[in-house]
Structures are given as structure tokens and as C-alpha cells.
Write a protein that holds these residues in place. Structure first.
Motif, PDB file in Angstrom:
ATOM      1  N   THR A  88       0.929  -1.796   0.060  1.00  0.00           N
ATOM      2  CA  THR A  88      -0.484   0.066  -0.079  1.00  0.00           C
ATOM      3  C   THR A  88       0.897   1.398   0.215  1.00  0.00           C
ATOM      4  OG1 THR A  88      -1.817  -1.119   1.017  1.00  0.00           O
ATOM      5  CG2 THR A  88      -2.084   1.500   0.977  1.00  0.00           C
ATOM      6  N   SER A  89       0.875   2.307  -0.709  1.00  0.00           N
ATOM      7  CA  SER A  89       1.547   2.697  -1.123  1.00  0.00           C
ATOM      8  C   SER A  89       0.896   4.623  -1.245  1.00  0.00           C
ATOM      9  CB  SER A  89       2.803   2.869  -2.138  1.00  0.00           C
ATOM     10  OG  SER A  89       3.225   4.304  -2.058  1.00  0.00           O
ATOM     11  N   LYS A  90       0.967   5.467  -1.504  1.00  0.00           N
ATOM     12  CA  LYS A  90       1.105   6.434  -2.304  1.00  0.00           C
ATOM     13  C   LYS A  90       1.296   6.892  -3.170  1.00  0.00           C
ATOM     14  CE  LYS A  90       3.585   9.823   0.420  1.00  0.00           C
ATOM     15  NZ  LYS A  90       3.256  11.516   1.082  1.00  0.00           N
ATOM     16  N   TYR A  91       2.192   6.370  -3.591  1.00  0.00           N
ATOM     17  CA  TYR A  91       2.720   6.349  -5.048  1.00  0.00           C
ATOM     18  C   TYR A  91       2.384   5.460  -5.655  1.00  0.00           C
ATOM     19  CZ  TYR A  91       5.640   9.291  -1.975  1.00  0.00           C
ATOM     20  OH  TYR A  91       5.753  10.244  -1.497  1.00  0.00           O
ATOM     21  N   PRO A  92       1.347   5.838  -6.410  1.00  0.00           N
ATOM     22  CA  PRO A  92       0.287   4.122  -7.915  1.00  0.00           C
ATOM     23  C   PRO A  92       1.958   3.441  -8.542  1.00  0.00           C
ATOM     24  CG  PRO A  92      -0.019   6.511  -8.150  1.00  0.00           C
ATOM     25  CD  PRO A  92       0.852   6.643  -7.429  1.00  0.00           C
ATOM     26  N   PHE A  93       1.594   2.906  -8.906  1.00  0.00           N
ATOM     27  CA  PHE A  93       2.143   2.370 -10.487  1.00  0.00           C
ATOM     28  C   PHE A  93       1.397   2.947 -10.846  1.00  0.00           C
ATOM     29  CE2 PHE A  93       2.227  -1.751  -6.835  1.00  0.00           C
ATOM     30  CZ  PHE A  93       3.270  -1.600  -7.369  1.00  0.00           C
ATOM     31  N   GLY A  94       2.679   2.474 -11.825  1.00  0.00           N
ATOM     32  CA  GLY A  94       2.041   3.010 -13.477  1.00  0.00           C
ATOM     33  C   GLY A  94       0.913   2.534 -14.370  1.00  0.00           C
ATOM     34  N   PRO A  95       0.137   1.988 -15.181  1.00  0.00           N
ATOM     35  CA  PRO A  95      -0.726   1.798 -16.245  1.00  0.00           C
ATOM     36  C   PRO A  95      -0.519  -0.215 -16.474  1.00  0.00           C
ATOM     37  CG  PRO A  95       0.249   3.987 -17.422  1.00  0.00           C
ATOM     38  CD  PRO A  95       0.194   3.591 -16.692  1.00  0.00           C
ATOM     39  N   ASN A  96       0.929   0.285 -17.273  1.00  0.00           N
ATOM     40  CA  ASN A  96       0.927  -0.725 -17.604  1.00  0.00           C
ATOM     41  C   ASN A  96       1.700  -1.613 -16.560  1.00  0.00           C
ATOM     42  OD1 ASN A  96       1.505   0.002 -20.926  1.00  0.00           O
ATOM     43  ND2 ASN A  96       2.638   1.134 -19.924  1.00  0.00           N
ATOM     44  N   THR A  97       1.833  -1.330 -15.427  1.00  0.00           N
ATOM     45  CA  THR A  97       2.531  -2.531 -14.006  1.00  0.00           C
ATOM     46  C   THR A  97       1.392  -2.551 -13.582  1.00  0.00           C
ATOM     47  OG1 THR A  97       4.625  -1.557 -14.237  1.00  0.00           O
ATOM     48  CG2 THR A  97       4.131  -2.525 -11.954  1.00  0.00           C
ATOM     49  N   GLU A  98       0.800  -1.494 -13.495  1.00  0.00           N
ATOM     50  CA  GLU A  98      -0.592  -2.168 -12.906  1.00  0.00           C
ATOM     51  C   GLU A  98      -1.658  -3.041 -13.397  1.00  0.00           C
ATOM     52  OE1 GLU A  98      -3.524  -2.113  -9.797  1.00  0.00           O
ATOM     53  OE2 GLU A  98      -1.437  -0.721  -9.944  1.00  0.00           O
ATOM     54  N   LEU A  99      -1.324  -3.745 -14.197  1.00  0.00           N
ATOM     55  CA  LEU A  99      -2.102  -4.163 -15.250  1.00  0.00           C
ATOM     56  C   LEU A  99      -1.904  -5.789 -15.206  1.00  0.00           C
ATOM     57  CD1 LEU A  99      -3.133  -2.845 -18.963  1.00  0.00           C
ATOM     58  CD2 LEU A  99      -5.005  -3.809 -16.791  1.00  0.00           C
ATOM     59  N   VAL A 100      -0.201  -5.648 -15.598  1.00  0.00           N
ATOM     60  CA  VAL A 100       0.488  -6.533 -15.086  1.00  0.00           C
ATOM     61  C   VAL A 100       0.465  -7.375 -13.834  1.00  0.00           C
ATOM     62  CG1 VAL A 100       2.555  -7.997 -14.985  1.00  0.00           C
ATOM     63  CG2 VAL A 100       2.063  -6.117 -17.118  1.00  0.00           C
ATOM     64  N   ILE A 101       0.295  -6.684 -12.616  1.00  0.00           N
ATOM     65  CA  ILE A 101       0.682  -7.220 -11.286  1.00  0.00           C
ATOM     66  C   ILE A 101      -1.103  -7.418 -10.818  1.00  0.00           C
ATOM     67  CG2 ILE A 101      -0.251  -5.401  -9.060  1.00  0.00           C
ATOM     68  CD1 ILE A 101       2.071  -4.273  -9.645  1.00  0.00           C
ATOM     69  N   GLN A 102      -1.720  -6.911 -11.250  1.00  0.00           N
ATOM     70  CA  GLN A 102      -3.118  -7.307 -11.794  1.00  0.00           C
ATOM     71  C   GLN A 102      -3.675  -8.937 -11.784  1.00  0.00           C
ATOM     72  OE1 GLN A 102      -5.910  -6.333  -8.920  1.00  0.00           O
ATOM     73  NE2 GLN A 102      -4.117  -4.445  -9.227  1.00  0.00           N
ATOM     74  N   GLU A 103      -2.889  -9.232 -12.708  1.00  0.00           N
ATOM     75  CA  GLU A 103      -2.756 -10.740 -13.558  1.00  0.00           C
ATOM     76  C   GLU A 103      -1.746 -11.648 -12.724  1.00  0.00           C
ATOM     77  OE1 GLU A 103      -1.842 -12.959 -17.063  1.00  0.00           O
ATOM     78  OE2 GLU A 103      -1.469 -11.017 -17.537  1.00  0.00           O
ATOM     79  N   LEU A 104      -1.415 -10.918 -11.782  1.00  0.00           N
ATOM     80  CA  LEU A 104      -0.336 -11.193 -11.345  1.00  0.00           C
ATOM     81  C   LEU A 104      -0.941 -11.620  -9.229  1.00  0.00           C
ATOM     82  CD1 LEU A 104       3.495  -9.391 -11.184  1.00  0.00           C
ATOM     83  CD2 LEU A 104       2.201 -12.024 -12.386  1.00  0.00           C
ATOM     84  N   LEU A 105      -1.537 -11.052  -9.232  1.00  0.00           N
ATOM     85  CA  LEU A 105      -2.325 -11.269  -7.721  1.00  0.00           C
ATOM     86  C   LEU A 105      -2.979 -12.214  -8.059  1.00  0.00           C
ATOM     87  CD1 LEU A 105      -2.232  -7.742  -6.093  1.00  0.00           C
ATOM     88  CD2 LEU A 105      -0.646  -9.203  -6.127  1.00  0.00           C
ATOM     89  N   ASN A 106      -4.117 -12.424  -9.160  1.00  0.00           N
ATOM     90  CA  ASN A 106      -5.453 -12.853  -9.890  1.00  0.00           C
ATOM     91  C   ASN A 106      -4.783 -14.371  -9.195  1.00  0.00           C
ATOM     92  OD1 ASN A 106      -6.999 -10.807  -9.357  1.00  0.00           O
ATOM     93  ND2 ASN A 106      -7.350 -10.729 -11.477  1.00  0.00           N
ATOM     94  N   ASN A 107      -3.528 -14.532 -10.346  1.00  0.00           N
ATOM     95  CA  ASN A 107      -3.170 -16.285 -10.435  1.00  0.00           C
ATOM     96  C   ASN A 107      -2.336 -16.511  -9.164  1.00  0.00           C
ATOM     97  OD1 ASN A 107      -3.945 -15.833 -13.215  1.00  0.00           O
ATOM     98  ND2 ASN A 107      -1.841 -15.507 -13.831  1.00  0.00           N
ATOM     99  N   SER A 108      -1.693 -16.045  -8.406  1.00  0.00           N
ATOM    100  CA  SER A 108      -1.484 -16.737  -6.829  1.00  0.00           C
ATOM    101  C   SER A 108      -2.329 -17.077  -6.182  1.00  0.00           C
ATOM    102  CB  SER A 108      -0.589 -15.224  -6.944  1.00  0.00           C
ATOM    103  OG  SER A 108      -0.866 -14.020  -6.404  1.00  0.00           O
ATOM    104  N   ARG A 109      -3.594 -16.644  -6.313  1.00  0.00           N
ATOM    105  CA  ARG A 109      -4.426 -16.480  -5.589  1.00  0.00           C
ATOM    106  C   ARG A 109      -5.315 -18.421  -5.453  1.00  0.00           C
ATOM    107  NH1 ARG A 109      -7.597 -11.194  -6.804  1.00  0.00           N
ATOM    108  NH2 ARG A 109      -6.378  -9.630  -5.440  1.00  0.00           N
TER     109      ARG A 109
END
Length: 220
Positions: A199-220
Motif C-alpha cells: 500500500t502506497s500513496k505512489y501508484p504504479f504506472g498503468p502498464n505495471t498495474e495491469l500485470v500486477i492485477q494478473e499476477l495477484l489473481n493468478n497467485s490466489r
């Protein structure tokens, strides 16, 4: 045409060192696949370049030991410097010796795993470089999130463990003007799986954010 002939006199060179995608972020392999890690590495680089190219006074160059990122650099029409693969400090020195022939050239090093970079932060960093010899961003782990040198060869770089302290100590001991930023977006790179959900007040860039969401979904 070689790189040095394309750098305009008033431009600041920005080196973006990256490891090969098949070797980068190996600490994440216990949690996610090699394929997704490679997607993440390329997405972070996309976000870093996307911010840097917004400033026409900057001349970005991706530094890598092979041509794995050629499609990305071609997309943005920027150069790649193929280094010897011996480490960040060595590749920075290699590039400088080969292409920075003007003593007035300023140099910024921003590693390619800095997807929280923002235009506002970069503009403030650049403004500080017009007054100060050595400007750095202290990373949360004691490393260096970004380093600015005016001129490019005013001091050797010391990227690695506790590099921010080493840069600070060298600058002060050699009577160089020095300034450092702390706790900004560039202080938080992505090295560990835990960094993806930080958690951070500094968001990820849009390309990174898309991949991170996929990573987190696949790891659940």
C-alpha cells in the motif's frame, strides 16, 4: 549515426539499466511464473520510458546486456546500449566513456524497475540538478532509486547494497554539493513479491498495474 552525435547540447542523458527479462526478479519465482515475471519487467520499463519521454530535454537510453527490449525501444524510437553484462556501475562507465564526450553533459540513472515514477517527481529532480552537483533518491532498502550527476563524470557510481550512503559519503568527502530525496515514488522499486501489494500513496504506472492485477489473481 552513433548515440553521441544524436545527443543535443542541452539534453540530459537518462540511462535506464535493466537486466535480461529471463534473469530479472528471480526472488519472485517462488510465487509466480517466469513468463509473468518477464511481462512485469517489460511493463515496468514501459512505464519508466513513458514518463521520461514526456520531457524533450531528456535523452533516454535503455542499457541492457542483450537486445531483449528491442521491440520496446523501437516503439518509443529510443536507443539501446548493449553493455558487457558486468553490472550497473560498469555499464554506466562503459556508456559514459564511449558516448559522453561533452564535459557539460549531465547524466541521470533511473533503473528500469521504478514503475512509481511520475512526471512531477522527475521535473523536481531535474530542477534540483540545475543547482546541485549530485542529486539522488534514497530507496527504501538503502539503495538508490535515481542518481543525477552534473557533469556526468563528477563522481563514480556505487549502485548495489547501501549505495545511497556510498554516494552521499563520496560527494561530501570530495566537497561536492549534494541533495537527496527520501520517501517519494522513486524510493519504491519492485524487487520482491511483497512489493506488488504494498500500500502506497505512489501508484504504479498503468502498464505495471495491469500485470500486477494478473499476477495477484493468478497467485490466489
Amino acid at each position: 549515426m552513433n548515440i553521441s552525435s544524436k545527443i543535443q547540447q542541452d539534453q540530459v542523458v537518462v540511462l535506464i539499466p535493466v537486466k535480461p527479462p529471463n534473469l530479472a526478479k528471480s526472488r519472485m519465482l517462488d510465487f509466480i511464473s517466469q513468463e509473468l515475471i518477464q511481462q512485469l519487467v517489460k511493463a515496468m520499463l514501459l512505464d519508466v520510458i513513458s514518463i521520461i519521454i514526456q520531457n524533450k530535454n531528456l535523452y533516454p537510453v535503455v542499457v541492457a546486456p542483450d537486445d531483449s527490449y528491442e521491440l520496446i525501444t523501437q516503439e518509443f524510437n529510443i536507443d539501446t546500449f548493449i553493455d558487457s553484462g558486468s553490472g550497473y556501475n560498469e555499464c554506466i562507465l562503459e556508456f559514459s566513456n564511449q558516448y559522453l564526450v561533452d564535459m557539460n553533459n549531465q547524466l541521470i540513472i533511473i533503473p528500469g524497475d521504478q514503475p512509481r515514477i511520475s512526471k512531477q517527481e522527475l521535473d523536481i529532480f531535474l530542477d534540483k540538478m540545475q543547482q546541485i552537483d549530485v542529486v539522488q533518491v534514497v530507496a527504501e532498502d538503502g539503495g538508490t532509486g535515481a542518481l543525477g550527476l552534473s557533469p556526468y563524470n563528477i563522481m563514480p557510481t556505487a549502485f548495489g547494497i547501501n549505495s545511497s550512503s556510498k554516494h552521499h559519503d563520496y560527494a561530501i568527502s570530495h566537497n561536492l554539493s549534494f541533495f537527496q530525496f527520501e520517501n517519494i515514488g522513486l524510493s519504491y522499486d519492485v524487487d520482491r513479491y511483497q512489493d506488488l501489494s504494498m500500500t502506497s500513496k505512489y501508484p504504479f504506472g498503468p502498464n505495471t498495474e495491469l500485470v500486477i492485477q494478473e499476477l495477484l489473481n493468478n497467485s490466489r
